[in-house]
Design a protein around this motif. Sequence first.
Motif, PDB file in Angstrom:
ATOM      1  N   ARG A  48      -0.970 -13.827  -0.012  1.00  0.00           N
ATOM      2  CA  ARG A  48      -1.350 -12.769  -0.709  1.00  0.00           C
ATOM      3  C   ARG A  48      -2.228 -12.859  -1.665  1.00  0.00           C
ATOM      4  O   ARG A  48      -2.452 -14.101  -2.083  1.00  0.00           O
ATOM      5  CB  ARG A  48       0.107 -12.416  -1.400  1.00  0.00           C
ATOM      6  N   LEU A  49      -3.365 -11.920  -2.091  1.00  0.00           N
ATOM      7  CA  LEU A  49      -4.501 -12.121  -2.779  1.00  0.00           C
ATOM      8  C   LEU A  49      -4.042 -11.583  -4.023  1.00  0.00           C
ATOM      9  O   LEU A  49      -3.539 -10.213  -4.312  1.00  0.00           O
ATOM     10  CB  LEU A  49      -5.461 -11.498  -2.405  1.00  0.00           C
ATOM     11  N   PHE A 106      -5.257 -10.310  -7.771  1.00  0.00           N
ATOM     12  CA  PHE A 106      -6.138 -10.230  -8.821  1.00  0.00           C
ATOM     13  C   PHE A 106      -5.518  -9.959 -10.148  1.00  0.00           C
ATOM     14  O   PHE A 106      -4.381  -9.356 -10.213  1.00  0.00           O
ATOM     15  CB  PHE A 106      -6.947  -8.758  -8.479  1.00  0.00           C
ATOM     16  N   ILE A 135      -9.281  -2.645  -0.374  1.00  0.00           N
ATOM     17  CA  ILE A 135      -8.208  -3.282  -0.390  1.00  0.00           C
ATOM     18  C   ILE A 135      -7.161  -2.982   0.730  1.00  0.00           C
ATOM     19  O   ILE A 135      -6.605  -3.866   1.082  1.00  0.00           O
ATOM     20  CB  ILE A 135      -7.464  -3.111  -1.779  1.00  0.00           C
ATOM     21  N   LEU A 194      -8.087  -4.851   4.041  1.00  0.00           N
ATOM     22  CA  LEU A 194      -8.079  -6.431   3.940  1.00  0.00           C
ATOM     23  C   LEU A 194      -7.171  -7.033   4.995  1.00  0.00           C
ATOM     24  O   LEU A 194      -5.966  -6.317   5.053  1.00  0.00           O
ATOM     25  CB  LEU A 194      -7.755  -7.108   2.403  1.00  0.00           C
ATOM     26  N   GLU A 200      -2.199  -9.058   2.166  1.00  0.00           N
ATOM     27  CA  GLU A 200      -1.693  -8.043   1.110  1.00  0.00           C
ATOM     28  C   GLU A 200      -2.385  -8.434  -0.196  1.00  0.00           C
ATOM     29  O   GLU A 200      -2.850  -9.588  -0.650  1.00  0.00           O
ATOM     30  CB  GLU A 200      -0.284  -8.137   0.846  1.00  0.00           C
ATOM     31  N   ALA A 201      -2.780  -7.300  -1.079  1.00  0.00           N
ATOM     32  CA  ALA A 201      -3.368  -7.618  -2.555  1.00  0.00           C
ATOM     33  C   ALA A 201      -2.458  -7.038  -3.335  1.00  0.00           C
ATOM     34  O   ALA A 201      -1.963  -5.891  -3.355  1.00  0.00           O
ATOM     35  CB  ALA A 201      -4.643  -6.900  -2.381  1.00  0.00           C
ATOM     36  N   ALA A 212      -9.009 -14.319  -9.139  1.00  0.00           N
ATOM     37  CA  ALA A 212      -8.007 -13.930  -8.097  1.00  0.00           C
ATOM     38  C   ALA A 212      -7.565 -15.221  -7.567  1.00  0.00           C
ATOM     39  O   ALA A 212      -8.339 -16.014  -7.377  1.00  0.00           O
ATOM     40  CB  ALA A 212      -8.869 -13.230  -7.066  1.00  0.00           C
ATOM     41  N   VAL A 258     -15.179 -10.989  -2.068  1.00  0.00           N
ATOM     42  CA  VAL A 258     -13.764 -11.161  -1.712  1.00  0.00           C
ATOM     43  C   VAL A 258     -13.693 -11.422  -0.259  1.00  0.00           C
ATOM     44  O   VAL A 258     -13.116 -12.369   0.246  1.00  0.00           O
ATOM     45  CB  VAL A 258     -13.107  -9.676  -1.967  1.00  0.00           C
ATOM     46  N   ILE A 306     -12.187 -14.935   1.310  1.00  0.00           N
ATOM     47  CA  ILE A 306     -10.919 -14.817   2.106  1.00  0.00           C
ATOM     48  C   ILE A 306     -10.910 -15.424   3.544  1.00  0.00           C
ATOM     49  O   ILE A 306     -10.057 -15.823   4.290  1.00  0.00           O
ATOM     50  CB  ILE A 306      -9.941 -13.524   2.109  1.00  0.00           C
TER      51      ILE A 306
END
Length: 119
Positions: free
Chosen positions: A3-4, A6, A53, A56, A59-60, A80, A110, A114
């Motif tokens: 999970r990202l 921010f 988002i 991606l 999950e953010a 992040a 980003v 990732i």
Amino acid sequence: MNRLIFVYNANSGMLNGLLDSIHKIVSPDTYPCSLCSLTYGYAGMRKEWRSFIQELPVEAAFLHLDELPSHLPPAEYPCAFLQDGDRARLLISAGELNACTSIEELKTLVLSKIKGNVG
């Protein structure tokens, strides 16, 4: 599962959001959250960022300073983290976010971060 996360350099809540919006209008050069400045307009999250988002491969999540869980390591904000289970590590530093001058630069940053870190 990765999970990202921010983290904005701002506190949550309607009053804080209103004060942040006023700050961005009155004195944008001194506003302390480049992530907020790039991803939010005066009426909410920018559509381009929201779409990005959602596409991606991870999950953010978005947190404010007053919402930080204890498992996140200390950092300068905004930033992040990449969370894998109970562990999280800094993925994008405040310096890297602050260097972005457009939403396109932010999206490129980003994606580059990732890539190779998310399986």
